[in-house]
Design an enzyme around this catalytic site. Structure first.
Site, PDB file in Angstrom:
ATOM      1  N   THR A  84       0.902  -1.259  -0.048  1.00 45.55           N
ATOM      2  CA  THR A  84      -0.039   0.083  -0.068  1.00 45.55           C
ATOM      3  C   THR A  84       1.000   1.286  -0.027  1.00 45.55           C
ATOM      4  O   THR A  84       2.089   1.059   0.480  1.00 45.55           O
ATOM      5  CB  THR A  84      -0.727   0.302   1.354  1.00 45.55           C
ATOM      6  OG1 THR A  84       0.024   0.352   2.651  1.00 45.55           O
ATOM      7  CG2 THR A  84      -1.537  -1.104   1.411  1.00 45.55           C
ATOM      8  N   ASP A  85       0.281   2.205  -0.277  1.00 48.18           N
ATOM      9  CA  ASP A  85       1.081   3.449  -0.103  1.00 48.18           C
ATOM     10  C   ASP A  85       0.738   3.933   1.107  1.00 48.18           C
ATOM     11  O   ASP A  85      -0.527   4.383   1.497  1.00 48.18           O
ATOM     12  CB  ASP A  85       0.747   4.661  -1.128  1.00 48.18           C
ATOM     13  CG  ASP A  85       1.771   5.882  -0.769  1.00 48.18           C
ATOM     14  OD1 ASP A  85       2.576   5.712  -0.059  1.00 48.18           O
ATOM     15  OD2 ASP A  85       1.710   6.762  -1.729  1.00 48.18           O
ATOM     16  N   TYR A  86       1.682   3.882   2.140  1.00 50.18           N
ATOM     17  CA  TYR A  86       1.658   4.340   3.465  1.00 50.18           C
ATOM     18  C   TYR A  86       0.279   3.813   4.131  1.00 50.18           C
ATOM     19  O   TYR A  86      -0.058   2.713   4.019  1.00 50.18           O
ATOM     20  CB  TYR A  86       1.706   5.983   3.639  1.00 50.18           C
ATOM     21  CG  TYR A  86       2.531   6.320   4.720  1.00 50.18           C
ATOM     22  CD1 TYR A  86       3.719   6.360   4.544  1.00 50.18           C
ATOM     23  CD2 TYR A  86       2.103   6.727   5.924  1.00 50.18           C
ATOM     24  CE1 TYR A  86       4.669   6.729   5.825  1.00 50.18           C
ATOM     25  CE2 TYR A  86       2.875   7.147   7.281  1.00 50.18           C
ATOM     26  CZ  TYR A  86       4.137   7.135   6.755  1.00 50.18           C
ATOM     27  OH  TYR A  86       4.965   7.250   7.901  1.00 50.18           O
TER      28      TYR A  86
END
Ligand code: NOJ
Length: 743
Positions: free
Chosen positions: A288-290
């Site tokens: 995931t992004d962040y």
């Protein structure tokens, strides 16, 4: 049950020492599978979920939320990877916890945003792309990987390949600009550079294609904002670079923060399973992004974090960056039957496979070597390459009366502006482990270049932002006593990049007022721009004698700019993005549709009342100190069979008096399609070098793949019909011919 994996690894046959024949490759793959199968049998559900969990260390902070307990979680065997941790010693220490203090001793994976260099900082990606030099881009990624892996890193969150047509969006600085074909070429070069041919090679690392998908098209250019577009546009304009990285064997994908088709990308089965796995056959893992899993709650897509976790894992997300959602809820979700154990196994297997390929099960500390770290970081060779790469990124936007290059005999130069002696901004917004105190400013670069016969009269004049004009008089005096004025103007590094959108994209503060005062003196004024995005600089363009777009060039910026100012290097950069005249034109890009009412002088046509449709500088634009002449286009035939090919050639001549490089660009237009087609699309380019008076024939071979596009049924197909074919020096200045693609 073994305490530590290395008892297990020691019995592995050392197949990787053998020559790499297809049979050996198959044997290695079987061995890897057997190893991972055995390991997975030993793992509890919690330990498998641990592999799906990524936490940031405190060494760097790249997002809003940090977790104080991550070292304890590692000890519990419930963390698979750590980011924002580097240096041989530090990664060795954290790795030791995972290897020696956990039940199975599974090594951690270390990731970081090594975006445009690790310690030796190269130009921001928008500048790197302006080189149109794929070998150099690949080499920059190789060097970044050499430096980063020597500091214990295994995985870079790069390349960022979000196509973007909006310079208000700050992350345009991290992108390769507006064109899907050019971005895809850069994406391929970077993946090859980072990953090499063998991930077990100590100098290579896992790459990440990010942000999947369409993150570069937020509404109104505001970061993290909603993305809404047709599937036709998504597939034809925004997905090609991602597909290219899958073809190159990219190891990982990162999801995007935005929603698309009203579904957050991290919970999008359409993106993460249907397109990425089923259509493209991607075999690596998706991170995931962040905290984008958690963010599905404020998106209004998940009721709570647990629900978000279920949506993310079932959509196809494999690893949770920093959000603790998998850590907190996945086991519960499995117990409740909402997530299948086989989905967890699949994700864990993908991550363990990458660890295996990196050789971490052979030796978990192999990348954390203080000796290699000393040898690899910021070597003279790396810095020399960085300087050459930086000067290739510079785009000459204007050069009235051959103001540039400056003569060595100039007696005095005024160097004015807030970017002239400013080290921090030069390394840009994603400078990772870069040390700005090592960057060469323009003032230093001029001093390094010039002998004592040239006087440099430096005055800052004003700050980048703010209203302070108290430095104007000194700057005006410096200009008045000098033969030539160089003005270094631009943006702070933090004014582009993540969470750095701007609604007005002119020169900030009172820099333009300072420029207006200086040009009144009537001296030749060379503007050196340092910025992360296209700026609206119509006034500067009208009044300056010469303009160099230098982006943020990295560690060696000042020397590279001096090379260009004095003609030691003849600029060859070309814009990877359109420069608008004003913000109202945005989005403005070259591959637009014609509309039903293309612009004429009549009223009811597609145009503005107050600004032309044309940009200030078009895509692909960039001048040289020499001149190039293009012959007419020669086609091998004016008919192309559907299964055949066509050669298009031009002869390019260097008609000036110095050596120069030129990017020869080929565009096509299909006149009629089953869906409306853009008026131009870049399909090929070649960078050539010519001595004065030298000519070169450049030939491009086209086949139906160059002409194909996704139609309304999502089929990627070429449609027979009439085409225009253009070859030229930028997207507007081209030669033109036509051909027919036959049934
Ligand atoms: C958020 C950014 O969007 C992404 O590009 C980056 O890789 C991660 N933070 C990790 O720092």
């Amino acid at each position: 049950m073994h305490k530590n994996l290395f008892s297990l690894t020691s019995i592995l046959p050392l197949v990787f020492f053998l020559a790499c024949t297809p049979e050996k490759h198959d044997a290695e793959t079987r061995e890897m599978k057997r190893f991972i199968d055995n390991l997975m049998k030993e793992m509890t559900l919690e330990e498998k979920i641990g592999q799906l969990t990524l936490y940031s260390s405190y060494m760097d902070e790249t997002g809003p939320f940090m977790n104080e307990d991550y070292l304890d979680y590692i000890r519990e065997g419930r963390v698979g990877a750590v980011f924002n941790a580097f240096t041989a010693d530090y990664t060795r220490e954290i790795q030791r916890i995972a290897v020696e203090e956990t039940r199975l001793g599974i090594p951690l994976l270390f990731g970081y945003d090594v975006i445009h260099g690790h310690r030796t900082i190269f130009p921001m990606p928008i500048g790197e792309t302006a080189t149109w030099d794929m070998e150099a881009i690949k080499k920059s990624a190789q060097i970044a990987a050499r430096e980063a892996t020597a500091e214990g890193l295994h995985w870079t969150f790069s390349p960022m390949i979000d196509v973007t047509r909006d310079p208000r969006w700050g992350r345009i600085a991290e992108s390769s600009g507006e064109d899907p074909f050019l971005t895809a070429e850069v994406a391929r070069a970077k993946v090859r550079g980072y990953q090499g041919d063998d991930l077990k090679d100590l100098h290579t690392m896992l790459a990440t294609a990010k942000h999947f998908a369409a993150y570069g098209a937020p509404q109104a250019g505001r970061d993290y904002h909603t993305v809404d577009m047709s599937e036709i546009t998504l597939r034809n304009k925004f997905l090609p670079p991602f597909k290219a990285t899958v073809e190159e064997g990219v190891a990982t994908f990162m999801t995007a923060f935005n929603d698309l088709f009203a579904v957050p990308a991290t919970g999008s089965e359409f993106l993460l399973t249907q397109i990425l796995r089923d259509e493209w056959g991607f075999e690596g893992f998706v991170v995931t992004d962040y905290t984008s899993i958690n963010e599905m709650v404020p998106h209004g897509f998940a009721r709570d974090e647990k629900h978000a976790g279920k949506l993310a894992i079932n959509a196809g997300t494999d690893m949770d960056m920093q959000g603790s959602v998998f850590y907190n809820y996945l086991a519960e979700l499995v117990a409740e039957g909402k997530v299948s154990e086989s989905r967890i196994d699949e994700a864990a297997r993908r991550i363990l496979t990458m660890k295996y390929k990196l050789g971490l099960f052979d030796d978990p500390y192999r990348y954390s070597d203080p000796e290699r770290e000393k040898e690899m970081i910021m070597t003279a060779e790396n810095l020399e390459f960085a300087r050459d790469f930086a000067r290739k990124s510079i785009v000459l936007l204007k050069n009235e009366n051959n103001t540039l290059p400056l003569s060595d005999n100039i007696r005095s130069i005024a160097l004015i502006g807030p970017m002239a002696d400013n080290q921090r901004d030069l390394i840009g917004s994603w400078s990772a482990a870069g040390d700005y105190t090592k960057s060469v400013t323009l003032l230093q670069g001029l001093k390094n270049r010039l002998g004592s016969q040239t006087q440099v009269n430096y005055a800052k004049g004003t700050d980048v932002i703010g209203e302070d004009k108290s430095g104007f008089p000194q700057a005006i005096r410096a200009a008045a006593i000098s033969d030539v004025v160089i003005m270094a103007l631009g943006e702070h590094y933090w004014q582009s990049g993540e969470a750095a959108s701007r609604s007005i994209i002119d020169l900030p503060g009172v820099q333009e007022d300072l420029f207006n005062e200086i040009v009144k003196l009537g001296k030749p004024v060379v503007v050196v721009l340092m910025n992360g995005r296209p700026l609206t600089i119509e006034n500067v363009d009208a009044k300056a004698s010469a303009i160099l777009e230098t982006w943020f060039l990295g560690t060696t910026a000042g020397d590279a700019i001096a090379d260009v100012l004095f003609g030691d290097y003849n600029p060859s950069g070309k814009l990877p993005v359109t420069f608008p005249r004003n913000v109202g034109q945005i989005p403005i890009f070259y591959n637009v549709k014609n509309t039903g009412r293309p612009k004429t002088e009549f009223k009811f046509t597609s145009k503005y009342l107050d600004v032309p449709n044309t940009p200030l500088y078009p895509f692909g634009f960039g001048l040289s100190y020499t001149t190039f002449e293009y012959s007419d286009i020669n086609l091998s035939s004016n008919q192309m069979p559907l299964d055949g090919s066509l050669n298009a050639s031009v002869t390019v001549t260097n008609t000036g008096d110095r050596f120069g490089e030129e990017v020869v660009q080929l565009y096509i237009r299909q006149l009629v399609g089953s869906i409306t087609r853009p008026i131009k699309e870049l399909k090929a380019f070649e960078k050539i070098a010519l001595e004065p008076g030298e000519s070169r024939e450049v030939t491009f071979e086209l086949n139906q793949n160059h002409l194909a596009f996704y139609n309304a049924n999502n089929e990627f197909k070429a449609e027979p019909g009439e085409f225009h074919l253009f070859i030229g020096t930028n997207s507007e200045d081209v030669k033109k011919t036509s051909f027919t693609l036959m049934e």
